[in-house]
Design an enzyme around this catalytic site. Structure first.
Site, short mmCIF file in Angstrom:
data_model
loop_
_atom_site.label_atom_id
_atom_site.label_comp_id
_atom_site.label_asym_id
_atom_site.label_seq_id
_atom_site.Cartn_x
_atom_site.Cartn_y
_atom_site.Cartn_z
N VAL A 99 76.98 -28.19 -66.74
CA VAL A 99 77.30 -28.26 -68.16
C VAL A 99 78.74 -27.84 -68.42
O VAL A 99 79.42 -28.41 -69.28
CB VAL A 99 76.33 -27.42 -69.01
CG1 VAL A 99 76.46 -25.93 -68.72
CG2 VAL A 99 76.56 -27.69 -70.50
N GLY A 317 69.22 -30.19 -67.21
CA GLY A 317 69.18 -29.21 -68.28
C GLY A 317 70.56 -28.63 -68.50
O GLY A 317 71.58 -29.30 -68.31
N GLU A 318 70.61 -27.38 -68.92
CA GLU A 318 71.84 -26.62 -69.15
C GLU A 318 72.61 -27.09 -70.38
O GLU A 318 73.55 -26.44 -70.82
CB GLU A 318 72.81 -26.69 -67.95
CG GLU A 318 72.31 -26.10 -66.66
CD GLU A 318 73.36 -26.16 -65.56
OE1 GLU A 318 74.51 -26.58 -65.84
OE2 GLU A 318 73.04 -25.79 -64.42
N GLY A 319 72.28 -28.25 -70.94
CA GLY A 319 73.09 -28.86 -71.98
C GLY A 319 73.98 -29.95 -71.42
O GLY A 319 74.86 -30.46 -72.11
#
Length: 359
Positions: A99, A317-319
């Site tokens: 991210v 994930g993580e953004g």
């Protein structure tokens, strides 16, 4: 908590008149009507958001990453050691995770927020909103108390609103936490009414021979805690996690300022389902970035009525997906603000009935 209830009641409605004006403007741009497809619809959606004052534009950009551990990790639903949450959070402060790299490419700041990492001491460089050292094990107890959920929601809402005051006009959400696809699946199953077997996936490469246990854990969590699917706070408190609560808080905070928030993957879909139960008015402010490869993704998105802009087989994930999609938001703003107009070139296209392109 009355303060939270009062805030949820102040979320502004989308400005339909501004959207109508934007539609006429977009139809009059130097192109065949509708030829830029979803970019046109996105520009019109942005124009209706009160925080952008009728003109799609991007100021500062921020991705808020909620980091937390989960008691349900003890049930064998993840193969990564729990300590990876803290290690990766530290790596985020160095700018070396997925991210961080994608956000830097997009010109966005990453805010790494500790809402429940299981370490003895706070991790230097993280924003400390820690509620506890990990949530409860949802297979045997609630994830947290309702009071804890409401307080964290308010804290994150206030933090998000402060960022908006300081010029952030585009938010993205992300998360970090080993085993967090388990509570996310529990939320999706609860709110959509679908069986856990339909929504539970492999998360971060869980071996398929362990999937049956993960499904059973989600089913036990729902049966034990009996979350009320109509009450988003209740669902988050009983079968969610601190990271999921934090993500919901960003959505509510951004919407309360009339500003867009980019969803990421499966975790953000789950949080969005809960947030929309708290306030359906936030839904027009949610912009889906990409289709998560997690099993229950389409079910969650269908329930939300959202269609992602990207399909990249991503499930980090993580953004990461939210950061990647920020360029799409900027592209929608660019065509709205920078393209020429048909009228200025004396072009009349069949089917274009726009009478006043500048109204």
């Amino acid at each position: 908590m009355q303060i939270l209830a009062d805030l949820l009641n102040t979320i502004p409605a989308i400005n339909s008149a501004a959207m109508s004006r934007a539609q006429r403007h977009v139809d009059g741009l130097l192109k065949p009507v509708g030829s830029l497809g979803k970019l046109e619809a996105l520009a019109i959606q942005l124009a209706g958001m009160p925080g952008l004052n009728g003109i799609p534009h991007v100021g500062k950009k921020a991705v808020l990453v909620m980091c937390a551990d989960h008691g349900v990790w003890e049930e064998g639903v993840a193969i990564s050691p729990k300590e990876v949450t803290a290690i990766q959070a530290e790596n985020m402060t160095r700018g070396t995770t997925g991210v961080c790299v994608l956000a830097a490419q997009a010109g966005a700041n990453v805010h790494v927020i500790d809402v429940g990492i299981d370490t003895a001491e706070p991790i230097p460089g993280l924003i400390n909103m820690r509620v506890a050292r990990g949530s409860g094990n949802i297979a045997s107890a609630p994830a947290m108390s309702r009071r804890q959920a409401e307080k964290l929601l308010l804290d994150v809402i206030c933090y998000t609103r402060e960022l908006a005051k300081n010029g952030v006009t585009l938010f993205g959400v992300g998360e970090l936490g080993m085993a967090n696809t388990t509570p996310a699946a529990a939320i999706v199953s609860t709110i959509t009414g679908r069986d856990p077997e339909e929504v539970v996936g492999i998360g971060a490469n869980l071996p398929t021979d362990k999937l049956a246990n993960k499904i059973d854990v989600v089913r036990r969590a729902i049966t034990l805690n009996q979350p009320n699917p109509q009450d988003g706070v209740d669902v988050l408190a009983k079968v969610g996690g601190f990271d999921l609560v934090g993500i919901a808080g960003v959505m509510l905070g951004a919407a309360s300022c009339g500003l867009p928030v980019l969803l990421d993957g499966f975790l953000s879909y789950a949080a969005a389902l809960a947030a929309c139960q708290m306030s359906p008015a936030i839904k027009p402010y949610l912009i889906p970035s990409h289709l998560s490869a997690e099993k229950g993704a389409r079910i969650a998105l269908s329930h939300l009525g959202l269609e992602p802009y990207l399909n990249m087989d991503m499930r980090l994930g993580e953004g990461s997906g939210a950061a990647l999609a920020m360029s799409i938001i900027e592209a929608a703003c660019a065509i709205y603000n920078n393209m020429g107009e048909l009228a200025a070139s004396n072009i009349v296209l069949p089917g274009n009935t726009t009478s006043d392109l500048n109204s």
